[in-house]
Write an enzyme that holds these catalytic residues in place. Structure first.
Site, PDB file in Angstrom:
ATOM      1  N   THR A 138      44.007  36.533  38.038  1.00 12.73           N
ATOM      2  CA  THR A 138      44.750  36.762  39.288  1.00 12.73           C
ATOM      3  C   THR A 138      44.970  35.476  40.069  1.00 12.73           C
ATOM      4  O   THR A 138      46.012  35.299  40.710  1.00 12.73           O
ATOM      5  CB  THR A 138      43.986  37.776  40.158  1.00 12.73           C
ATOM      6  OG1 THR A 138      43.938  39.033  39.480  1.00 12.73           O
ATOM      7  CG2 THR A 138      44.657  37.963  41.514  1.00 12.73           C
ATOM      8  N   ASP A 156      45.459  37.636  31.391  1.00 12.94           N
ATOM      9  CA  ASP A 156      44.823  38.548  32.332  1.00 12.94           C
ATOM     10  C   ASP A 156      43.424  38.765  31.775  1.00 12.94           C
ATOM     11  O   ASP A 156      43.254  38.996  30.571  1.00 12.94           O
ATOM     12  CB  ASP A 156      45.598  39.862  32.371  1.00 12.94           C
ATOM     13  CG  ASP A 156      45.068  40.844  33.403  1.00 12.94           C
ATOM     14  OD1 ASP A 156      43.846  41.094  33.410  1.00 12.94           O
ATOM     15  OD2 ASP A 156      45.871  41.395  34.177  1.00 12.94           O
ATOM     16  N   THR A 216      19.714  50.736  31.055  1.00 15.80           N
ATOM     17  CA  THR A 216      19.922  51.861  31.945  1.00 15.80           C
ATOM     18  C   THR A 216      21.342  51.882  32.496  1.00 15.80           C
ATOM     19  O   THR A 216      21.962  50.834  32.697  1.00 15.80           O
ATOM     20  CB  THR A 216      18.929  51.851  33.118  1.00 15.80           C
ATOM     21  OG1 THR A 216      19.146  53.010  33.941  1.00 15.80           O
ATOM     22  CG2 THR A 216      19.082  50.598  33.975  1.00 15.80           C
ATOM     23  N   CYS A 258      21.759  53.104  35.418  1.00 14.95           N
ATOM     24  CA  CYS A 258      21.537  53.018  36.856  1.00 14.95           C
ATOM     25  C   CYS A 258      21.822  51.606  37.369  1.00 14.95           C
ATOM     26  O   CYS A 258      21.653  50.626  36.646  1.00 14.95           O
ATOM     27  CB  CYS A 258      20.096  53.394  37.191  1.00 14.95           C
ATOM     28  SG  CYS A 258      19.665  55.087  36.727  1.00 14.95           S
TER      29      CYS A 258
END
Length: 334
Positions: free
Chosen positions: A20, A65, A270, A272
């Site tokens: 970007t 990109d 994990t 999480c």
């Protein structure tokens, strides 16, 4: 890190991969564009109060990109960084990279550039340079200033005035000026006392094949087998909680066992955001361990993905790969 480990950088190589930060409008939307060196020089020349080190510029080809980033491109980026230091005489490298996969690339380079005698910073922007409220120039000038002030050898991620360890962070927002966050993961991993010579940056590396599979309720052996039979050398298994999966599914466990017997390295991490894997806490996790799954501890997806590519790409013996996965190599388990 002590002050003695830092050195003031005087000659920085800027490697522009696309992303970007240098995009311009096209018929199909924003796309990577050449000519960013001239824009960068013009901007820095308009800010004489900024004290930045001397810098050279290299445009990677093709410009991409970062959604199109690949492990094959990592190897070319790795070579460009080493060339900047060893052949061009630069004492630091700044990589301009799209944000979507920036954490992946920066983490991968931590393992690909072990021992490189120069600091490497990765940065990018959430909005293209030149558009209203863009963060591009502040990230570029801030990264250059940080290098000029002195950084330790190794790879870091720079964004919005912060330096982060790539093996501990991830992109968690698709908006705003602070897309990257250092995740709170389990630490305390045992540091590898010695590393094989083949892991040093000076040794050649080849491309590896690593898959990632997030567990979801009801996932079965057929889905797992499809990935394991695709030719991958290693699999990152994104488990529930502290490292649990379908431990009551004998076909799923048998598939994991066959993978180990066939030399495929399987590492549990994990899903999480905080914590990590401890496979022996629950029976469901212990059964994964019994099937040959290794513990990724508190490693992020970005870190373990890059680590597996580096270990496998160095042609280490399988037993050595399995040993080093569970040891801290460059801060990923610290």
């Amino acid at each position: 890190m002590t002050a003695a480990t830092h050195h003031t950088c005087q000659h920085v190589m800027v490697l522009y991969t696309g992303g970007t930060i240098g995009m311009q409008a096209s018929a199909s939307g924003l796309a990577p564009a050449s000519g960013f060196e001239a824009r960068m020089r013009e901007h820095l020349a308009s800010q004489p109060q900024l004290q930045v080190p001397q810098w050279a510029f290299r445009e990677m080809s093709p410009l991409i990109d970062s959604a199109n980033m690949t492990p094959a491109y990592w190897l070319r980026l790795r070579s460009a960084i080493i060339e900047a230091v060893e052949q061009d005489g630069c004492d630091a490298v700044l990589v301009l990279h799209g944000t979507d996969t920036l954490a992946y690339s920066a983490a991968a380079m931590c393992f690909q550039l072990l021992g490189l005698p120069a600091p490497v910073l990765f940065t990018g922007s959430m909005l293209p340079a030149g558009v209203p409220d863009s963060d591009a120039w502040e990230n570029i000038s801030g990264a250059l200033q940080a290098l000029g002030q002195g950084q330790p050898n190794g790879v870091q991620l720079y964004f919005h005035g912060k330096l982060m360890a790539p093996t501990r962070c991830a992109k968690v927002r698709s908006f705003g000026r602070n897309p990257f966050v250092t995740l709170t993961r389990n630490g305390g991993g045992t540091r590898a006392s010695t590393l094989p010579a083949e892991l040093a940056y000076s040794y050649p590396k080849h491309q590896a094949s690593v898959g990632v599979l997030p567990l979801v309720p009801g996932i079965g052996a057929a889905q797992l087998d499809a990935l394991l039979n695709s030719g991958i050398e290693a699999l990152v298994l994104e488990c529930f909680g502290s490292g649990t999966g379908p431990g009551d599914n004998p076909d799923f466990l048998a598939s994991l066992q066959r993978a180990q017997e066939n030399g495929i390295v399987i590492v549990a991490i994990t899903q999480c955001h905080e914590g990590g894997v401890e496979l022996d806490v629950y029976e469901a996790g212990s059964r994964l361990r019994e099937a040959g799954v290794l513990s990724g501890g508190g490693m992020t997806r970005e870190a373990v993905f890059g680590k597996l590519h580096a270990l496998l790409g160095a042609d280490l013996p399988l037993a050595e790969v399995r040993r080093l996965i569970e040891l801290d190599v460059c801060g990923e388990l610290a």
